[in-house]
Enzyme design. Sequence first.
Site, short mmCIF file in Angstrom:
data_model
loop_
_atom_site.label_atom_id
_atom_site.label_comp_id
_atom_site.label_asym_id
_atom_site.label_seq_id
_atom_site.Cartn_x
_atom_site.Cartn_y
_atom_site.Cartn_z
N GLY A 129 3.14 -3.73 -4.90
CA GLY A 129 2.72 -3.86 -6.29
C GLY A 129 2.99 -2.54 -6.98
O GLY A 129 3.98 -2.35 -7.68
N GLU A 175 4.65 -6.69 0.36
CA GLU A 175 4.09 -7.11 -0.93
C GLU A 175 3.84 -5.90 -1.83
O GLU A 175 2.69 -5.59 -2.16
CB GLU A 175 2.76 -7.84 -0.70
N TYR A 202 -1.96 -1.55 -12.43
CA TYR A 202 -3.41 -1.58 -12.58
C TYR A 202 -3.87 -0.83 -13.83
O TYR A 202 -4.94 -0.25 -13.86
CB TYR A 202 -4.11 -1.04 -11.32
N GLY A 251 0.81 -1.20 0.00
CA GLY A 251 0.00 0.00 0.00
C GLY A 251 0.85 1.26 0.00
O GLY A 251 0.34 2.35 0.28
N CYS A 256 -18.82 4.32 -25.02
CA CYS A 256 -20.17 4.83 -25.23
C CYS A 256 -20.87 5.31 -23.95
O CYS A 256 -22.08 5.18 -23.82
CB CYS A 256 -21.01 3.73 -25.83
N GLU A 257 -20.14 5.74 -22.96
CA GLU A 257 -20.73 6.36 -21.78
C GLU A 257 -19.69 7.33 -21.24
O GLU A 257 -18.60 7.40 -21.79
CB GLU A 257 -21.11 5.32 -20.73
N ARG A 278 -8.57 3.42 -14.11
CA ARG A 278 -8.35 4.02 -12.78
C ARG A 278 -9.04 5.38 -12.60
O ARG A 278 -9.61 5.62 -11.53
CB ARG A 278 -6.85 4.11 -12.48
#
Length: 402
Positions: A265, A263, A360, A222, A332-333, A302
């Site tokens: 990432g 850990e 991500y 984190g 399309c949105e 994201r």
Amino acid sequence: MQQTLTHQQLVDIANEFGTPVYVYHAERIAGQYQQLKNAFKDSNARFFYACKSLTNINVLRYINSLGASLDCVSIYEVKLGLMAGFEPKNILFTPNCVDFDEIVQAKELGVNINIDNISILEQFGSKYGNSYPVCIRLNPHIMAGGNFKISTGHVDSKFGISIHQMRHIERVVKTTNLNVEGVHMHTGSEIKDINVFLLGLDVMLNTIEHFPNLKYIDLGSGFKVPYQPGDSETDVDLLGQKIAQAFLQFENKKVKDLAVWFEPGKYLVSQAGYFITKTNVIKQTPAALFAGVNSGFNHLIRPMMYDAYHHIENITNPTGAERIYNVVGNICETDTFAYDRKINEIREGDYLVFYNAGAYGFEMSSNFNSRLKPAEVLVKDGKAQLIRRRDEFEDLLRNQVI
Ligand SMILES: *Cc1c(COP(=O)(O)O)cnc(C)c1O
């Protein structure tokens, strides 16, 4: 000073491989890894790359070559890691809400297993007793993280076994003779406040009396990285000092033999990644000036999913006069990458680069709107290499039964 790719390098890559394209810079990943190693040099620390952030096999092989270990959240990530050359003992499997069968598979592959609920703990203990060590994921009940969707250690979260269930854990461990080698926590992503880690460490340290065979404490990850120019990040150097101190000062002397696992990432790969798109359309409406690019939240979710800020630069007109844009995708949105962003004048055809796209990014991409997933390129030793070809039309039909 950490390395970055230049505008010219990025333009060359876009010209050679087409857009949209994800670009990863190997030496930057190595630099981030080195930074963590330095920061925690006074502890017996190990780093398990959380590969869900970016699983291209070439990136995994590179990270293995640096000497890092691997954190996996699915059995398929475990298999990718083994294929990339990680040794089973250097892989940690940290799943949530998986079938017991997936845990059995991981055991057969010989990797470290992190168990995050009492039901599985009981099944594992009944089946294997003390013949195979486990780690237990605890929920320390700490609220932290950059966004509710990525906060995982608070009381309402589905993750881990509550620290208040320690008596129940003890019962299961004693009855089944389980060998608990590690305790784990992961409170969320984008945590700037190092006190969250220190508080968590304290909670973890206070559990060690329950586990005489304990070898490591896993503090998850984190670590926050800067997204906006001038943004702050987790002070890993200070955290490293404080953690080493906490181990020294804890009154139970058994802790000095414990390893501390992390850990990371995002910290390893986020800033090593760039996402290059091409501007298809400039559109002036009564309300705003839109730059519409040849991508969308199907490629980089994201901003829409987490309200994430990705810095954007126009790399083919870097000295143009700044104007204020909404940068949008072609889905399309509502599909907005950035609101009211000052960017050097964007012309149709200009390449826009999104920074911090390593973590991500590609990993959360999809074929929504029947659009093709982007290519991926790895830059190493100054050379750019294609590590995943762009989807083709046929890929949309793959697996469909006609
Ligand atoms: C997602 C995750 C990580 C990595 O988090 P980052 O914020 O990317 O560093 C580590 N451990 C676990 C258990 C995770 O779920």
